[in-house]
Motif scaffolding. Structure first.
Motif, PDB file in Angstrom:
ATOM      1  N   ARG A  98     -70.883  10.913  81.670  1.00 37.91           N
ATOM      2  CA  ARG A  98     -71.673   9.928  80.912  1.00 37.91           C
ATOM      3  C   ARG A  98     -72.720  10.591  80.021  1.00 37.91           C
ATOM      4  NH1 ARG A  98     -70.778   4.695  83.143  1.00 37.91           N
ATOM      5  NH2 ARG A  98     -69.608   4.832  85.065  1.00 37.91           N
ATOM      6  N   LYS A  99     -73.202  11.748  80.431  1.00 39.20           N
ATOM      7  CA  LYS A  99     -74.190  12.460  79.602  1.00 39.20           C
ATOM      8  C   LYS A  99     -73.575  12.803  78.243  1.00 39.20           C
ATOM      9  CE  LYS A  99     -77.623  16.065  79.821  1.00 39.20           C
ATOM     10  NZ  LYS A  99     -78.264  17.099  80.612  1.00 39.20           N
ATOM     11  N   LEU A 100     -72.326  13.213  78.246  1.00 36.76           N
ATOM     12  CA  LEU A 100     -71.629  13.490  76.984  1.00 36.76           C
ATOM     13  C   LEU A 100     -71.434  12.214  76.176  1.00 36.76           C
ATOM     14  CD1 LEU A 100     -68.882  16.031  78.106  1.00 36.76           C
ATOM     15  CD2 LEU A 100     -70.790  16.485  76.564  1.00 36.76           C
ATOM     16  N   ALA A 101     -70.990  11.161  76.827  1.00 36.99           N
ATOM     17  CA  ALA A 101     -70.752   9.893  76.130  1.00 36.99           C
ATOM     18  C   ALA A 101     -72.049   9.380  75.511  1.00 36.99           C
ATOM     19  CB  ALA A 101     -70.166   8.864  77.090  1.00 36.99           C
ATOM     20  N   ASP A 102     -73.142   9.464  76.259  1.00 42.15           N
ATOM     21  CA  ASP A 102     -74.432   8.998  75.746  1.00 42.15           C
ATOM     22  C   ASP A 102     -74.904   9.804  74.544  1.00 42.15           C
ATOM     23  OD1 ASP A 102     -74.451   7.065  77.719  1.00 42.15           O
ATOM     24  OD2 ASP A 102     -75.874   8.141  79.013  1.00 42.15           O
ATOM     25  N   ALA A 103     -74.440  11.049  74.431  1.00 35.42           N
ATOM     26  CA  ALA A 103     -74.804  11.909  73.298  1.00 35.42           C
ATOM     27  C   ALA A 103     -73.878  11.681  72.103  1.00 35.42           C
ATOM     28  CB  ALA A 103     -74.762  13.377  73.724  1.00 35.42           C
ATOM     29  N   GLY A 104     -72.943  10.731  72.231  1.00 35.44           N
ATOM     30  CA  GLY A 104     -72.002  10.473  71.144  1.00 35.44           C
ATOM     31  C   GLY A 104     -70.802  11.395  71.159  1.00 35.44           C
ATOM     32  N   CYS A 105     -70.561  12.036  72.280  1.00 34.23           N
ATOM     33  CA  CYS A 105     -69.463  12.994  72.418  1.00 34.23           C
ATOM     34  C   CYS A 105     -68.324  12.372  73.221  1.00 34.23           C
ATOM     35  CB  CYS A 105     -69.971  14.264  73.096  1.00 34.23           C
ATOM     36  SG  CYS A 105     -71.350  15.058  72.246  1.00 34.23           S
ATOM     37  N   GLU A 106     -67.807  11.230  72.726  1.00 30.19           N
ATOM     38  CA  GLU A 106     -66.784  10.497  73.461  1.00 30.19           C
ATOM     39  C   GLU A 106     -65.504  11.303  73.646  1.00 30.19           C
ATOM     40  OE1 GLU A 106     -68.489   9.181  70.882  1.00 30.19           O
ATOM     41  OE2 GLU A 106     -69.363   7.275  71.545  1.00 30.19           O
ATOM     42  N   ARG A 107     -65.100  12.042  72.630  1.00 34.38           N
ATOM     43  CA  ARG A 107     -63.868  12.840  72.748  1.00 34.38           C
ATOM     44  C   ARG A 107     -64.026  13.891  73.848  1.00 34.38           C
ATOM     45  NH1 ARG A 107     -59.982  13.339  69.112  1.00 34.38           N
ATOM     46  NH2 ARG A 107     -61.377  12.624  67.472  1.00 34.38           N
ATOM     47  N   GLU A 108     -65.157  14.568  73.837  1.00 34.76           N
ATOM     48  CA  GLU A 108     -65.407  15.589  74.857  1.00 34.76           C
ATOM     49  C   GLU A 108     -65.510  14.947  76.237  1.00 34.76           C
ATOM     50  OE1 GLU A 108     -66.557  17.180  70.903  1.00 34.76           O
ATOM     51  OE2 GLU A 108     -66.955  15.287  71.939  1.00 34.76           O
ATOM     52  N   ALA A 109     -66.114  13.758  76.311  1.00 29.00           N
ATOM     53  CA  ALA A 109     -66.207  13.047  77.590  1.00 29.00           C
ATOM     54  C   ALA A 109     -64.818  12.685  78.102  1.00 29.00           C
ATOM     55  CB  ALA A 109     -67.066  11.792  77.437  1.00 29.00           C
TER      56      ALA A 109
END
Length: 191
Positions: free
Chosen positions: A46-57
């Motif tokens: 979720r930390k990645l998703a919250d940073a706008g890094c949905e692909r990486e998440a």
């Protein structure tokens, strides 16, 4: 003029994407329990998703599932949401199909109706989305739903039926991307 404005908007989006920090410590992520990895609202994927890094998440969730040989329907669902957020609808649909619950697991909860509605949205089938929404809306509240608790044992306020608000948002914002439509009803209420 419109083409020039679009070029400026695209350039600013690219710069914003380049400014995001989508790095993470893979070893630390793989060491997390499923609960820590998936249900920590400010950690794990979720930390990645919250940073706008949905692909990486999404890729991280897939990596965690593979590493841990997990068949968690929740992890399939969350990876599917990340894939849908970046427009990978076919991959998202395949993951959402794996997120279905058995009849006995879903008895009385309506999860599979939510899955049906979300898949219908991604396929552009509004009639199927509306039908899934109707089925979900008719679900009687199961005993114990009012006494729901989170993973830490804290009481959780629930609105029944679960996820009906999300299907309503997908319907209200029909024609938009999943990423836009997923929360647009809540956003329009705030405006």
């Amino acid at each position: 003029m419109t083409m020039f404005v679009s070029a400026i908007v695209m350039a600013s989006l690219l710069v914003a994407a380049e400014d995001r920090d989508c790095s993470y410590d893979r070893t630390a992520m793989m060491a997390l329990s499923q609960n820590e990895f998936d249900q920590n609202m400010s950690g794990g994927w979720r930390k990645l998703a919250d940073a706008g890094c949905e692909r990486e998440a999404a890729d991280l969730i897939a990596d965690w599932r593979t590493t841990h040989k997990s068949r968690s329907t929740t992890l399939y669902w969350h990876e599917g949401q990340m894939r849908a957020s970046i427009g990978q609808y076919d991959a998202a649909i395949a993951l959402f199909e794996k997120a279905r619950k058995s009849e006995s697991e879903d008895a009385g909860w309506g999860w599979n109706h939510y899955v049906d509605g979300t898949i219908a949205f991604l396929r552009g089938d509004k009639a199927a989305l509306l039908a899934a929404r109707t089925r979900l809306s008719l679900m009687p509240e199961p005993e114990g739903a009012k006494n729901a608790i989170d993973i830490h044992g804290n009481p959780v306020e629930t609105v029944w039926p679960l996820n009906l608000d999300v299907l309503d948002s997908l319907i209200s914002c029909w024609g938009k991307s999943y990423n836009e439509a997923y929360g647009c009803l809540g956003a329009s209420k705030a405006d």
